[in-house]
Design an enzyme around this catalytic site. Sequence first.
Site, short mmCIF file in Angstrom:
data_model
loop_
_atom_site.label_atom_id
_atom_site.label_comp_id
_atom_site.label_asym_id
_atom_site.label_seq_id
_atom_site.Cartn_x
_atom_site.Cartn_y
_atom_site.Cartn_z
N ARG A 39 0.82 -1.22 0.00
CA ARG A 39 0.00 0.00 0.00
C ARG A 39 0.85 1.26 0.00
O ARG A 39 0.43 2.28 -0.57
CB ARG A 39 -0.94 0.00 1.20
CG ARG A 39 -2.09 -0.94 0.98
CD ARG A 39 -3.15 -0.83 2.04
NE ARG A 39 -4.32 -1.58 1.65
CZ ARG A 39 -5.20 -2.10 2.50
NH1 ARG A 39 -5.05 -1.92 3.81
NH2 ARG A 39 -6.24 -2.76 2.07
N LYS A 200 -20.10 -15.16 1.35
CA LYS A 200 -21.55 -15.02 1.57
C LYS A 200 -22.30 -14.48 0.38
O LYS A 200 -21.97 -13.43 -0.16
CB LYS A 200 -21.79 -14.08 2.75
CG LYS A 200 -21.39 -14.69 4.07
CD LYS A 200 -21.86 -13.80 5.19
CE LYS A 200 -21.73 -14.50 6.53
NZ LYS A 200 -21.84 -13.55 7.63
N GLY A 352 -10.75 -7.82 -1.10
CA GLY A 352 -9.53 -7.99 -0.31
C GLY A 352 -8.97 -9.40 -0.39
O GLY A 352 -7.76 -9.59 -0.62
N GLY A 375 -13.60 -3.21 0.17
CA GLY A 375 -14.96 -2.74 0.39
C GLY A 375 -15.40 -1.74 -0.67
O GLY A 375 -16.53 -1.76 -1.16
P1 ADP Z 1 -13.36 -10.82 -1.14
O1 ADP Z 1 -12.64 -10.31 0.09
O2 ADP Z 1 -12.42 -11.08 -2.28
O3 ADP Z 1 -14.52 -9.97 -1.51
P2 ADP Z 1 -14.96 -12.61 0.43
O4 ADP Z 1 -14.57 -11.87 1.66
O5 ADP Z 1 -16.35 -12.49 -0.04
O6 ADP Z 1 -13.94 -12.26 -0.78
O7 ADP Z 1 -14.72 -14.18 0.64
C1 ADP Z 1 -13.46 -14.71 0.94
C2 ADP Z 1 -13.56 -15.90 1.81
O8 ADP Z 1 -14.47 -16.87 1.29
C3 ADP Z 1 -12.23 -16.61 1.91
O9 ADP Z 1 -11.75 -16.47 3.23
C4 ADP Z 1 -12.54 -18.06 1.57
O10 ADP Z 1 -11.91 -18.97 2.44
C5 ADP Z 1 -14.03 -18.12 1.72
N1 ADP Z 1 -14.63 -19.19 0.91
C6 ADP Z 1 -14.56 -19.35 -0.42
N2 ADP Z 1 -15.20 -20.46 -0.82
C7 ADP Z 1 -15.69 -21.05 0.29
C8 ADP Z 1 -16.46 -22.22 0.54
N3 ADP Z 1 -16.82 -23.02 -0.45
N4 ADP Z 1 -16.78 -22.49 1.82
C9 ADP Z 1 -16.41 -21.66 2.82
N5 ADP Z 1 -15.70 -20.54 2.65
C10 ADP Z 1 -15.34 -20.22 1.40
MG MG Z 2 -13.14 -10.44 2.17
#
Ligand code: ADP
Ligand code: MG
Length: 395
Positions: A39, A200, A352, A375
Site C-alpha cells: 500500500r 456469503k 480484499g 470494500g
Molecule cells: P473478497 O474479500 O475477495 O470480496 P470474500 O470476503 O467475499 O472475498 O470471501 C473470501 C472468503 O471466502 C475466503 O476467506 C474463503 O476462504 C471463503 N470461501 C470461499 N469459498 C468457500 C467455501 N466453499 N466455503 C467456505 N468458505 C469459502
Molecule cells: Mg473479504
Amino acid sequence: MGSYNKKSVKDIDVKSKRVLLLCDFNVPMKDGVITDEKRILETLPTINYLIGQGARIILCSHLGRPKNGYEEEFSLAPVAKRLSELLGRPVRMAADVVGEDAQKKARELNDGELLMLENTRFEKGETKNDPELAKKYGEIAEVFVNDAFGIAHRNYASNCGVASYMEAVSGLLLQKEVSILGGALNDPQRPFVAVLGGAKVSEKIKSIKNLLDKADVILIGGAMAYSFLKAEGICVGNSMYEEDWLPTAVELLQKAREKNIKFLLPVDSVIGDSFNENCETRTVRGDIPEGWMGLDIGPETAKIYGEEIKKAATVVWNGPMGVFEWDKFQQGTLDIAKAMAECGGITVVGGGDSAAAINKFGLASKLTHISTGGGASLKFLEGEELPGVACIADA
Ligand code: ADP
Ligand code: MG
C-alpha cells in the site's frame, strides 16, 4: 480507459501550496514492523508527482482501529520512516492529527518537503465526519488530494468533510482505480465476464443484481455457489449456504434466464468432511453427500470457467472460488487466476481476499489491475456512487 470526469491533481497548480494528501497507509503491522508495504508503494506515483511540482506535502491516513485517541501501536511513525527510506528524503512526523504540532510543522514546510500527520482515527470526529474536524484540516492545507480509494465508500472527515473547506481533486491512484473499474463496468469491451465467489451470497446480492444488467457471462464460485445450487434443488450437504437467501437466489437465477445471460454454477466441487485444513477430501459432480461440504470448485468447473474467461474482452473478478487459504482447496482459485493471466482482455480484481489470492499465486503483474480497495470495489460493483469520489470536484 473509460471516462473519468473528476478533477485530478494534474489539472491544478500545486507549486508552493500546502497539499493535504490522503493515502491508504493502512498496512499490516506486527510489533511495530510493517509486514506488507504494498500500500505504501502504491502511493509513490502521486507523492513523487507532488514533489516534482514543488508542493508542500501533508500526508494523512488511517491505520487500524484505535478506539481511544492516541495509541502508540496505531501511530503512523513507522510508515513515515519507511516512506522516507523509499523516497530518499525526510518525512517529518507530527505528534497529532490537526493539533498545534501538526499546524506548526505544516506552516514550516518548504517546497517539496513532506509531513506525515498522525493516524486520522485518533480524532473521534473522523468516522462521524465531524465538520469541526474537517475545518481544522482546512486550516492546515490549501488543496486536498484524495488518493485513498480504500476508504472511498466511507463518509469520513478526512475524505469527504475536508472537501467543503478546500478544493478537492483526485490523486493518481484513486483516478486509476475509478477509471479502470468504472470503464470495465460501465463501458466494457465485450464479451464481459464477471466472476463472483467468496463467503456469503448475502454480501454479494447487490453486485450480482447490478452485474445482471451489465455482464454477458456470470460465473459463480465460492461458498455462495451452494446457495444457488440449493435453490436449483441440488443437495449441498453441509456446505455454507444461506437459507434466508434462497428465495433471492431463485429470483436472480430467473432474472438471468429472462435476460439471456450465461449464469454458470459449479458442476463439480472439491468437498471436505469438515471445515478443517486437514479434513478428508474428495471431488464430486452434482449432489454433495450428507456430512460433506463444498470447499472449492472442481476441475471440470474450473475448465469451463477458464474457457469463458480466456474468451472475454473484459473480466471482473470478486471473491475466491474456494478456501484458497488452505492448499487442498486453492486449485479452483488458482485455475481462475491463471485463466485471467492468459486472457488478452482487460482483467480486473476487486475484493480484499481475491487480491490476497492473486498475490499468493504471484500473478498480480499478469493482470490489468488489482484494486487496492476491497470494500470500495465491492460498492463499485454494486453500482453505488462512492461518497469519497462524489465529493471530488468535477473536471
Ligand atoms: P473478497 O474479500 O475477495 O470480496 P470474500 O470476503 O467475499 O472475498 O470471501 C473470501 C472468503 O471466502 C475466503 O476467506 C474463503 O476462504 C471463503 N470461501 C470461499 N469459498 C468457500 C467455501 N466453499 N466455503 C467456505 N468458505 C469459502
Ligand atoms: Mg473479504
